[in-house]
Design an enzyme around this catalytic site. Structure first.
Site, PDB file in Angstrom:
ATOM      1  N   ASP A  72      -3.180 -39.306 -51.750  1.00  0.00           N
ATOM      2  CA  ASP A  72      -3.598 -40.245 -50.698  1.00  0.00           C
ATOM      3  C   ASP A  72      -5.093 -40.470 -50.648  1.00  0.00           C
ATOM      4  OD1 ASP A  72      -1.017 -38.689 -48.903  1.00  0.00           O
ATOM      5  OD2 ASP A  72      -1.024 -40.776 -49.570  1.00  0.00           O
ATOM      6  N   HIS A 128      -2.774 -29.703 -50.511  1.00  0.00           N
ATOM      7  CA  HIS A 128      -1.379 -30.007 -50.849  1.00  0.00           C
ATOM      8  C   HIS A 128      -0.579 -28.716 -50.812  1.00  0.00           C
ATOM      9  CE1 HIS A 128       2.151 -31.585 -52.944  1.00  0.00           C
ATOM     10  NE2 HIS A 128       1.685 -32.757 -52.641  1.00  0.00           N
TER      11      HIS A 128
HETATM   12  C1  SDX Z   1       1.524 -36.011 -49.222  1.00  0.00           C
HETATM   13  O1  SDX Z   1       4.765 -32.398 -50.248  1.00  0.00           O
HETATM   14  C2  SDX Z   1       4.468 -33.434 -50.950  1.00  0.00           C
HETATM   15  O2  SDX Z   1       4.792 -33.522 -52.126  1.00  0.00           O
HETATM   16  C3  SDX Z   1       3.717 -34.546 -50.226  1.00  0.00           C
HETATM   17  C4  SDX Z   1       3.210 -35.702 -51.063  1.00  0.00           C
HETATM   18  C5  SDX Z   1       4.350 -36.498 -51.645  1.00  0.00           C
HETATM   19  O3  SDX Z   1       4.120 -37.172 -52.681  1.00  0.00           O
HETATM   20  O4  SDX Z   1       5.432 -36.569 -51.013  1.00  0.00           O
HETATM   21  O5  SDX Z   1       2.397 -35.203 -52.123  1.00  0.00           O
HETATM   22  C6  SDX Z   1       2.387 -36.683 -50.225  1.00  0.00           C
HETATM   23  O6  SDX Z   1       1.947 -35.833 -48.106  1.00  0.00           O
HETATM   24  C7  SDX Z   1       0.170 -35.498 -49.634  1.00  0.00           C
HETATM   25  C8  SDX Z   1      -0.578 -34.726 -48.487  1.00  0.00           C
HETATM   26  C9  SDX Z   1      -1.251 -35.756 -47.561  1.00  0.00           C
HETATM   27  N1  SDX Z   1      -1.771 -35.097 -46.361  1.00  0.00           N
HETATM   28  C10 SDX Z   1      -3.119 -34.960 -46.155  1.00  0.00           C
HETATM   29  O7  SDX Z   1      -3.982 -35.312 -46.950  1.00  0.00           O
HETATM   30  C11 SDX Z   1      -3.483 -34.362 -44.795  1.00  0.00           C
HETATM   31  C12 SDX Z   1      -4.607 -33.315 -44.970  1.00  0.00           C
HETATM   32  N2  SDX Z   1      -4.023 -32.157 -45.662  1.00  0.00           N
HETATM   33  C13 SDX Z   1      -3.595 -31.032 -44.844  1.00  0.00           C
HETATM   34  O8  SDX Z   1      -3.082 -31.394 -43.607  1.00  0.00           O
HETATM   35  C14 SDX Z   1      -2.785 -30.001 -45.653  1.00  0.00           C
HETATM   36  O9  SDX Z   1      -3.514 -29.732 -46.765  1.00  0.00           O
HETATM   37  C15 SDX Z   1      -1.354 -30.324 -46.054  1.00  0.00           C
HETATM   38  C16 SDX Z   1      -0.517 -30.752 -44.901  1.00  0.00           C
HETATM   39  C17 SDX Z   1      -1.323 -31.370 -47.119  1.00  0.00           C
HETATM   40  C18 SDX Z   1      -0.740 -29.027 -46.632  1.00  0.00           C
HETATM   41  O10 SDX Z   1      -0.640 -28.121 -45.580  1.00  0.00           O
HETATM   42  P1  SDX Z   1      -0.134 -26.597 -45.803  1.00  0.00           P
HETATM   43  O11 SDX Z   1       0.423 -26.415 -47.164  1.00  0.00           O
HETATM   44  O12 SDX Z   1       0.711 -26.243 -44.627  1.00  0.00           O
HETATM   45  O13 SDX Z   1      -1.457 -25.784 -45.784  1.00  0.00           O
HETATM   46  P2  SDX Z   1      -2.156 -25.228 -44.473  1.00  0.00           P
HETATM   47  O14 SDX Z   1      -2.237 -26.330 -43.449  1.00  0.00           O
HETATM   48  O15 SDX Z   1      -1.500 -23.951 -44.091  1.00  0.00           O
HETATM   49  O16 SDX Z   1      -3.641 -24.971 -45.006  1.00  0.00           O
HETATM   50  C19 SDX Z   1      -3.997 -23.737 -45.638  1.00  0.00           C
HETATM   51  C20 SDX Z   1      -5.463 -23.525 -45.248  1.00  0.00           C
HETATM   52  C21 SDX Z   1      -5.679 -23.502 -43.739  1.00  0.00           C
HETATM   53  O17 SDX Z   1      -6.878 -22.760 -43.498  1.00  0.00           O
HETATM   54  P3  SDX Z   1      -6.707 -21.139 -43.083  1.00  0.00           P
HETATM   55  O18 SDX Z   1      -5.830 -21.125 -41.869  1.00  0.00           O
HETATM   56  O19 SDX Z   1      -6.105 -20.488 -44.298  1.00  0.00           O
HETATM   57  O20 SDX Z   1      -8.137 -20.721 -42.804  1.00  0.00           O
HETATM   58  O21 SDX Z   1      -6.232 -24.625 -45.750  1.00  0.00           O
HETATM   59  C22 SDX Z   1      -6.800 -25.330 -44.640  1.00  0.00           C
HETATM   60  C23 SDX Z   1      -6.002 -24.940 -43.410  1.00  0.00           C
HETATM   61  O22 SDX Z   1      -6.801 -25.062 -42.243  1.00  0.00           O
HETATM   62  N3  SDX Z   1      -6.641 -26.760 -44.932  1.00  0.00           N
HETATM   63  C24 SDX Z   1      -7.554 -27.694 -44.674  1.00  0.00           C
HETATM   64  C25 SDX Z   1      -7.008 -28.895 -45.158  1.00  0.00           C
HETATM   65  N4  SDX Z   1      -5.787 -28.662 -45.690  1.00  0.00           N
HETATM   66  C26 SDX Z   1      -5.563 -27.331 -45.542  1.00  0.00           C
HETATM   67  N5  SDX Z   1      -8.761 -27.631 -44.076  1.00  0.00           N
HETATM   68  C27 SDX Z   1      -9.442 -28.812 -43.963  1.00  0.00           C
HETATM   69  N6  SDX Z   1      -8.991 -29.997 -44.421  1.00  0.00           N
HETATM   70  C28 SDX Z   1      -7.772 -30.084 -45.014  1.00  0.00           C
HETATM   71  N7  SDX Z   1      -7.316 -31.235 -45.447  1.00  0.00           N
END
Ligand code: SDX
Length: 427
Positions: free
Chosen positions: A362, A305
């Site tokens: 989710d 998140h």
């Molecule tokens: C919602 O914003 C809100 O409030 C949203 C929400 C709401 O109520 O409106 O809460 C609802 O959208 C919840 C999120 C649902 N999405 C998912 O579950 C999809 C999977 N999650 C990821 O795509 C990610 O965690 C996000 C999109 C939720 C957040 O992305 P960020 O903040 O841009 O973080 P990032 O992608 O830069 O990740 C940081 C690191 C990265 O690794 P490094 O480059 O540092 O090595 O964490 C890793 C990412 O690769 N990472 C994950 C991961 N999420 C982040 N690695 C594997 N699996 C994951 N799910």
């Protein structure tokens, strides 16, 4: 004297005001930055950028705190109803009995959708994704409600428009679902309560009776999804609304942004991921490795998140509700065991711990929707139905702000420098 930030650029010092929120959040006010320094800021994904001041929802990502108008989400989930919470988000205070009845009366006055919208819904193939159908039908409401297009709306008209959207998107969702299962449409019965009415519109007929406990469980899920400050889809709502686009256009912007699997689309993607793991033999550790592999685009859906870096309080509540609802329904879902195993393995894995990745709203919600009989491709529509009051309250707050300006970010240009046109025979 309020706090100032001092920026030193090209040998000059510039003072920028600091703004402090009621919960101690701090921001450097850069509204005069370009005029004073010629510089802008750059912030991919707006990770460090505040787009507005708001009184609606407070999040503390480090401590897993979520409050709507100051009320903790845990108390609202346990004690409130979706309609009462919708009133709270919209007007800022918990309603008296009379205020709540009036609000529900406004919503019930829109308990049917125009015949023309039904005809539009009938044109979609039953295989169409419900998010695209709901977005299209919502946009079509503008054709049947010209009185809501004349912006800026007078406050009392704005409340009617809000009531209409809260009611009619629910009807649109249920109408299309009944088409996909080849069953007759069931008219809205507001006397069943918002969630009971929705369940009846979805599953009614053949002796179906709404179970009050199931309706309460759905109500709780909708409360948990109702608002979440300036997330992607709410920011889309505010950006579209800043041009004084009408309420239908604004909500369609939110629906479309929520559809993405990184956002609201994640609840569908979680179920598909769990199904994939089950089909592959249930070895969730294999998928954990894929999620950690930088060469593999696979992400653990429902994990991580942008704001919550310890736990998502909504996920905690939903996980508990899972046991209660599945036991009540007598459902044993193998996907729940896979989800639990995946969560346990991820929470003890350094990759996830180092990146503060925890289950989000989710991760478990789809298990409950599935137990309620809601099809996977409608999970994100359920998120829409929950988030509608939040989007509308944020839109109303923005429209009530006389200082609100049209959103128009700047950019840093990195393309070709000036060059002259060359005719095609000389290229
Ligand atoms: C919602 O914003 C809100 O409030 C949203 C929400 C709401 O109520 O409106 O809460 C609802 O959208 C919840 C999120 C649902 N999405 C998912 O579950 C999809 C999977 N999650 C990821 O795509 C990610 O965690 C996000 C999109 C939720 C957040 O992305 P960020 O903040 O841009 O973080 P990032 O992608 O830069 O990740 C940081 C690191 C990265 O690794 P490094 O480059 O540092 O090595 O964490 C890793 C990412 O690769 N990472 C994950 C991961 N999420 C982040 N690695 C594997 N699996 C994951 N799910």
């Amino acid at each position: 004297m309020s706090k100032q930030a001092v920026l030193e650029l090209d040998g000059k010092k510039f003072e920028l005001p600091v703004i402090e929120g009621t919960e101690g959040e701090l921001a450097i006010d850069i509204r005069e930055l370009r005029a004073k320094t010629g510089y802008i800021t750059l912030d991919n994904g707006y990770m460090n950028t505040g787009s507005c001041e708001s009184k609606i929802t407070f999040l503390d990502g480090e401590n897993g705190i979520l409050r709507y108008r100051g009320y903790p989400i845990e108390q609202l989930a346990e004690k409130s109803t979706f309609m009462e919470t919708s009133y709270l988000l919209t007007f800022g205070e918990l309603p008296t009995k009379q205020q709540l009845e009036n609000f529900k009366g406004d919503i019930s006055s829109y308990s049917s959708i125009p015949h023309g919208v039904k005809k539009i819904l009938d044109q979609f193939p039953t295989t169409a994704h419900p998010m695209g159908v709901v977005a299209s039908a919502t946009a079509s409401l503008s054709g049947f409600n010209p009185e809501f297009l004349n912006m800026p709306l007078p406050p009392e008209t704005r409340i009617k428009a809000i009531a209409q959207v809260i009611s009619q998107i629910k009807i649109i969702a249920a109408y299309f679902y009944r088409r996909t299962v080849h069953k007759d449409f069931i008219e809205s019965k507001p006397e069943l309560g918002w969630s009971g009415d929705f369940l009846n519109m979805m599953f009614g007929g053949d002796g179906y009776k709404v179970d009050p406990e199931i309706a309460k469980a759905l109500d709780t899920l909708l409360i948990l999804h109702a608002d979440h400050e300036q997330n992607c889809s709410t920011s889309a709502v505010r950006l579209v609304g800043s041009s004084q686009a009408n309420i239908f256009a604004v909500i369609v912007g939110g629906i479309d942004a929520l559809w993405g699997q990184l956002h609201g689309g994640a609840n569908q993607a979680v179920l598909e991921m769990l199904e994939l793991i089950k089909k592959d033999g249930g070895d969730y550790k294999k998928f954990l490795a894929k999620a950690k592999d930088k060469n593999d685009p696979f992400k653990l859906m429902g994990f991580g998140h942008r704001v919550y870096k310890n736990f998502d309080p909504r996920a905690t509540i939903i996980k508990k509700a899972c046991d209660t609802i599945l036991a009540k329904l007598g459902v044993v879902d193998p996907l729940l065991d896979i989800a639990r195993g995946l969560e346990e393995a991820a929470l003890s894995d350094d990759y996830f711990k180092e990146r503060n990745l925890y289950p989000n709203v989710d991760f478990y919600s789809g298990i409950i929707y599935r137990a309620l009989g809601i099809p996977t491709n409608m999970f994100t529509v359920m998120f829409v139905l929950g988030r509608i009051p939040g989007w509308l309250s944020q839109w109303k707050e923005m429209r009530e702000d006389p200082a609100q300006k049209i959103a128009r970010p700047r950019q840093i240009y990195t393309g070709a420098n000036a060059r002259d046109y060359v005719s095609i025979d000389k290229r």
